[in-house]
Scaffold this motif. Structure first.
Motif, PDB file in Angstrom:
ATOM      1  N   ASP B   8      -3.379  12.080  -6.505  1.00 25.04           N
ATOM      2  CA  ASP B   8      -3.812  12.085  -7.898  1.00 25.04           C
ATOM      3  C   ASP B   8      -2.871  12.993  -8.671  1.00 25.04           C
ATOM      4  N   PRO B  12      -1.590   9.605 -16.160  1.00 21.14           N
ATOM      5  CA  PRO B  12      -0.894   8.360 -15.797  1.00 21.14           C
ATOM      6  C   PRO B  12       0.629   8.518 -15.806  1.00 21.14           C
ATOM      7  N   SER B  56      -5.813   7.968 -13.405  1.00 23.54           N
ATOM      8  CA  SER B  56      -6.200   6.647 -13.892  1.00 23.54           C
ATOM      9  C   SER B  56      -6.638   6.696 -15.354  1.00 23.54           C
ATOM     10  N   ALA B 176     -13.608   6.380 -17.767  1.00 21.22           N
ATOM     11  CA  ALA B 176     -13.262   5.279 -16.854  1.00 21.22           C
ATOM     12  C   ALA B 176     -13.921   3.985 -17.306  1.00 21.22           C
ATOM     13  N   VAL B 180     -10.662   2.083 -18.186  1.00 16.61           N
ATOM     14  CA  VAL B 180     -10.316   1.282 -17.012  1.00 16.61           C
ATOM     15  C   VAL B 180     -11.066  -0.051 -17.022  1.00 16.61           C
ATOM     16  N   LYS B 270      -4.801   2.629  -5.470  1.00 16.84           N
ATOM     17  CA  LYS B 270      -4.070   2.877  -6.721  1.00 16.84           C
ATOM     18  C   LYS B 270      -2.721   2.171  -6.752  1.00 16.84           C
ATOM     19  N   HIS B 276      -4.132  -2.101  -9.588  1.00 19.25           N
ATOM     20  CA  HIS B 276      -3.798  -0.750 -10.057  1.00 19.25           C
ATOM     21  C   HIS B 276      -4.990   0.211  -9.927  1.00 19.25           C
ATOM     22  N   GLY B 277      -5.693   0.128  -8.823  1.00 19.90           N
ATOM     23  CA  GLY B 277      -6.769   1.089  -8.578  1.00 19.90           C
ATOM     24  C   GLY B 277      -8.105   0.718  -9.173  1.00 19.90           C
ATOM     25  N   HIS B 278      -8.227  -0.490  -9.714  1.00 15.31           N
ATOM     26  CA  HIS B 278      -9.523  -0.887 -10.274  1.00 15.31           C
ATOM     27  C   HIS B 278     -10.192  -1.913  -9.351  1.00 15.31           C
TER      28      HIS B 278
END
Lengths: 64, 948
Positions: B8, B12, B56, B176, B180, B270, B276-278
């Motif tokens: 992490d 971004p 993120s 998020a 996101v 990620k 992309h981490g979703h």
């Protein structure tokens, strides 16, 4: 009308805007490309109910 | 590998051609311009304490823990919100900072439970880590003051809890949900000390709120406030394996986090290039089916479908199956046998099934579930562009200025990509929706379609031709592009056709029900709004003119010059995880892998030399043709891997008749699905967690599926197919799916550069991967169309033969919803049923009132081919005259009602247009009662006798 005749008519109807000669050629080619031999044999054996374009395409298939 | 949390970097990454060099704690660091000091420090190995920051999300600057000192700058700025600057000298660890951070941590901890040892996030908690980082040893304020320790825990969501007592109000979950996921279901309610995270309205809990359970908030939470129930029950994972989701065609990659052989949780990766981490509720949480009690682990056989199943050994099952297949082949010929590959299985497994059919059975009677979804995409895009696939990668949407969504419902069916699309729309891209229903995208938080063309179902071609009419007649065509890239003569023929007044929006609105002015405005926006991209789904393909519609879409993209660069293109949103791959692998009866026609002697010779057998040069039967031929008696045996045609294919009565007419139906699946009611052999399947291989997603991205646990049934699916091939006398000897992929690459030009070893190293590859495109192809047709010149095809509107009338005055269209997946075999066996425990019929208030119906009533839904009953949901989401339902539940079986009308070119069923009547009902239909009884009778199992 058999299912195969319906299918052939539907193909021809959708290709009709390309012009008659092209539509006949393309319908015949479509059947050549995508139909199993028993389906081809069946429509050659019984084309009752075929629309004119589809009928011409099937005749083209019959000619090889 | 052991359990290591994902990196992490706090904020971004930034894309910039300009770099900046600064000094952090005495070390020179060079990063892209715009990078935060926090990220720059993390990239060079430093770790600035943080709580409200995660990479993120955009930086927020609220926790005040990431303070740094910058020479020449006053105060102690937050490193997450401070961008790097040339020559900047940053100190991240000074006595002053240590004191400040410790003070901040004291305040946090003074209002936080001190139950770390019994906390579900123990040793996996960023608050715990931060306290250790800052060296917190004491809390001067004590713990007796006013606090939130008695705040209640919301356990309403089936997959995660919200323990408010542990919340530090960092807003990561709220952000998020906004940034996101794009749902905006969460907020911070109250002010100051009373601030708290709230889902929906004050009276809501997580379950009743607008939360879609994507898990973004859970992934973002730095404490145990939002934590998976599975982690609380099982404990912290001890290892993680990156693999690819087995739900929709987005192809999200996840870390399967394991404890021993037990899956604890699926955490979106990620580095996954598709997601992309979703994640969405299905991929993130709905994996419980893998261990569901309904799963069948022992092979079973029976002579007749009237008999109960008899459990047998693998050896007996395979011998029996091979003997029956060989006997039927000897008696009726090779063309009496066929198989269906699965879009849920891997590329390697689909390839082996089609190879078994072609090289073992000796026919080309192989088809796949793409027959009933995206086969028109294959036909239409190959005809117009030269290749049977979408043109873009998902990330391309971030360069789109206009997004046209037709016949797709991305927020329900492709939710992770929908989140990315919504992000672009919030940035200002314009949206056009063409759909009979008011899908969520039409109007949702911070997203509003410029135009929603609520067309009459079945009139896609008319609408698209009318758009083309506007573009050509108003001089909006990109003639320079067309002259350079497309066949000019064909364009002129097409342009003359669409210019005809009969294709004008004014004339066609009587058919389409789309006001001409709205259609003209939408066409102008698409043609002139900048980079314009089209995304479409089964609302395009599942029509009698599905292929024509795909070609009409391609025409629109070409006439406006919107193919061949980022931000534009034609993008089929593929339904199942590997529907692109199963098609690529030669699953259609007329073509070998890489979309090469079986009649092509050169291609066939390549395979014949490799496989050591002669191949039938004639195309085989499609699924509906197989069923017809079975009823007629010339098709006798079917091997079905991972597909439930009785529930998913149209006109259930006809499918049942076809299956019942066969001598041998082999179902290879996880569960005794509906098709298995007519099967004679059941071969237990393995889940995606239990196998190695690859999936190919909607953007042609090939990704590894990695085995995270041993198959509960004993074999991966490719091994079962191989054993069946061996039992039939074929000398197959693959030791690993990597060897199958090597064969695919050897025989398939578009896969020439693909290998498991390379995928493992590089993460993913987008085909074609070959000499011309050694690193793959995120965007297709960049330097020209694959077929040479782009082909404009005249697509005239031909009305469906499925007509409404006095007996059946309404039009039924079917689809799926977020929480369930296709026939529901997987999702119905998870807690996702809490959101959708039965199929319901959406009906407009006017139509409901005319029939005396209110929401919750049981109604009879009848068409010319059958009827069923289900509950009504009265809503103006559907237009008057249109009703909608899903097909997730076998006890509703919506396909009892759908007809066999199909796409003219591919026989893709016309699921989206069925003339129906809706009337009050007081209980299940006769068919439903009979079906339930038959299914119960068919699923009887006699256990194997214990060995002596």
């Amino acid at each position: 009308m058999s299912n195969l005749v319906y299918m052939a008519n539907q193909i021809a109807r959708n290709l009709a805007p390309q012009g008659e000669a092209t539509a006949v050629d393309q319908t015949a080619q479509h059947i050549r490309d995508f139909w199993d031999p028993r389906m081809k044999a069946a429509i050659l054996a019984n084309g009752e109910g075929l629309d004119p374009l589809a009928k011409a395409a099937v005749e083209q298939l019959r000619g090889g | 590998m052991g359990y290591v949390p994902q990196d992490d970097f706090g904020t971004p990454s930034v894309q910039s051609a300009t770099t900046v060099t600064l000094t952090i704690d005495g070390r020179p660091v060079t990063v892209p311009e715009g990078t935060s000091v926090m990220r720059a420090a993390a990239e060079c190995g430093g770790a600035i304490p943080k709580l409200c920051a995660t990479d993120s999300l955009q930086s927020f600057g609220s926790c005040r823990l990431c303070l740094v000192e910058v020479e020449g700058m006053r105060g102690t700025p937050a490193s997450c919100t401070t961008p790097v600057a040339p020559g900047m000298v940053v100190h991240t660890q000074t006595p002053r900072l240590e004191k400040l951070r410790r003070g901040v941590m004291e305040l946090y901890i003074s209002d936080h439970p001190l139950d770390c040892l019994t906390c579900s996030a123990n040793n996996d908690c960023e608050l715990q880590d931060a306290a250790a980082q800052v060296g917190l040893r004491d809390v001067r304020y004590g713990y007796a003051g006013e606090n939130h320790l008695a705040a209640p825990t919301d356990v309403s969501n089936p997959y995660f809890d919200f323990d408010a007592s542990k919340c530090i109000v960092c807003s990561r979950c709220v952000r998020a949900c906004e940034e996101v996921q794009g749902t905006f279901a969460l907020t911070i309610d109250g002010r100051g000390f009373g601030s708290k995270v709230s889902a929906g309205q004050a009276t809501d809990d997580f379950l009743s709120s607008e939360c879609v359970s994507c898990g973004a908030c859970v992934a973002a939470c730095p404490t145990a406030t939002l934590n998976e129930k599975a982690v609380a029950e099982i404990g912290k994972p001890e290892r993680a394996v990156v693999t690819t989701c087995a739900y929709c065609g987005v192809g999200c990659t996840f870390r399967a986090e394991m404890k021993g052989e037990q899956l604890v949780r699926m955490v979106p990766w990620k580095d996954g290039k598709a997601n992309h981490g979703h994640s969405c509720v299905k991929g993130r949480f709905a994996w419980g089916y893998a261990n569901h009690q309904d799963r069948i682990l022992a092979p079973m056989i029976r002579e007749s479908i009237e008999e109960p199943w008899r459990e047998v050994s693998w050896g007996e099952a395979l011998r029996y199956t091979a003997d029956r297949l060989n006997a039927i082949k000897a008696q009726y010929g090779a063309r009496a046998l066929g198989g269906i590959t699965s879009s849920r299985c891997t590329n390697e497994e689909a390839y082996l099934v089609q190879k078994l059919v072609r090289a073992g059975f000796g026919s080309n009677n192989v088809d796949t579930c793409a027959r009933v979804c995206h086969s028109p995409t294959g036909y239409g895009l190959k005809t117009t562009f030269g290749t049977s696939a979408g043109t873009q990668d998902f990330d391309s949407v971030m360069d789109s200025d206009v997004i046209l969504v037709i016949g797709a419902n991305p927020t329900d069916a492709h939710p992770v990509f929908a989140s990315q699309m919504k992000r672009r729309l919030r940035q200002g891209a314009k949206l056009i929706v063409i759909d009979p229903r008011r899908i969520d995208l039409v109007r949702s938080p911070h997203v509003q379609a410029e135009h929603h063309l609520a067309l009459q179902p079945g009139t896609n071609v008319a609408v698209l031709t009318a758009m083309a009419h506007v573009i050509v007649t108003e001089g909006l065509a990109d003639e320079a592009y067309i002259r350079e890239r497309c066949d000019w003569d064909e364009y002129q023929d097409w342009a003359r056709f669409v210019t005809d007044e009969r294709h004008s929006p004014e004339v066609l609105q009587a058919v389409t029900r789309v006001p001409a002015a709205d259609l003209r405005a939408a066409a102008r926006l698409y043609a002139t709004g900048g980079n314009a991209a089209i995304y479409y789904g089964l609302g395009v393909t599942e029509h009698s003119q599905g292929s024509s519609t795909v070609m009409a879409i391609a025409n629109l993209a070409m006439v406006t010059g919107n193919v061949g660069r980022r931000g534009v293109g034609v993008n089929p949103l593929r339904g199942q995880n590997n529907v692109q791959g199963s098609c690529d692998m030669g699953s259609f009866p007329h073509e070998l892998s890489g979309y090469r026609h079986i009649s092509d002697g050169e291609t066939r010779a390549l395979f014949e030399a490799d496989w050591g057998v002669a191949l039938d040069p004639e195309p085989g039967l499609r699924i509906p043709n197989m069923l017809d031929a079975a009823v007629e008696g010339s098709f006798r045996a079917l091997y079905v891997q991972g597909e439930d045609i009785l529930q998913s294919d149209p006109n259930t009565h006809h499918v049942a008749a076809g299956l019942a007419a066969m001598d041998l139906v082999i179902v290879h699946d996880l569960f005794l699905n509906e098709t298995a009611n007519y099967a004679h052999v059941f071969l237990p399947g393995s889940t995606f967690l239990e196998k190695n291989g690859t999936f190919t997603n909607a953007e042609r991205r090939i990704q590894l599926v990695r085995k995270v646990m041993e198959p509960a049934n004993g074999y991966e699916d490719w091994e079962v197919t191989q054993e069946l091939a061996k039992a039939m006398g074929l000398g197959w000897d693959y030791a690993h799916p990597a060897e199958i992929m090597a064969e695919i690459a050897r025989l398939t030009p578009s896969f020439a550069g693909v290998s498991h070893e390379r995928l493992d190293r590089e993460g993913s590859l987008q085909w074609p991967v070959n000499e011309a495109h050694p690193d793959g192809s995120p965007i297709m047709h960049v330097d020209g169309f694959v077929r040479g010149k782009g082909k404009f095809v005249v697509t005239d509107y031909v009305p469906t033969d499925e007509k409404t009338g006095p007996r059946f005055p309404l039009l039924l269209t079917t689809g799926r919803i977020l929480s369930q997946y296709n026939v529901g075999a997987q999702t119905r066996r998870t807690a996702n049923t809490v959101w959708h425990e039965e199929d319901v019929l959406e009906i407009h208030p006017t139509d409901a009132e005319n029939r005396g119906l209110v929401t919750g009533d049981i109604v009879r839904l009848a068409s010319r081919v059958g009827d069923t009953t289900l509950r009504a949901l009265v809503t103006d989401r559907v237009a008057p005259g249109v009703v909608y339902t899903t097909f997730h539940h076998p006890d509703t079986q919506a396909n009892v009602v759908t007809t066999e009308y199909s796409d003219w070119a591919t026989n893709c069923p016309e699921y989206k247009v069925t003339a129906v009547q809706v009337s009050p009902s007081n209980g299940p239909s006769d068919w439903q009662k009979d079906y339930t009884a038959q299914a119960t009778h068919s699923r009887r199992i006699v256990a194997a006798e214990p060995a002596e």
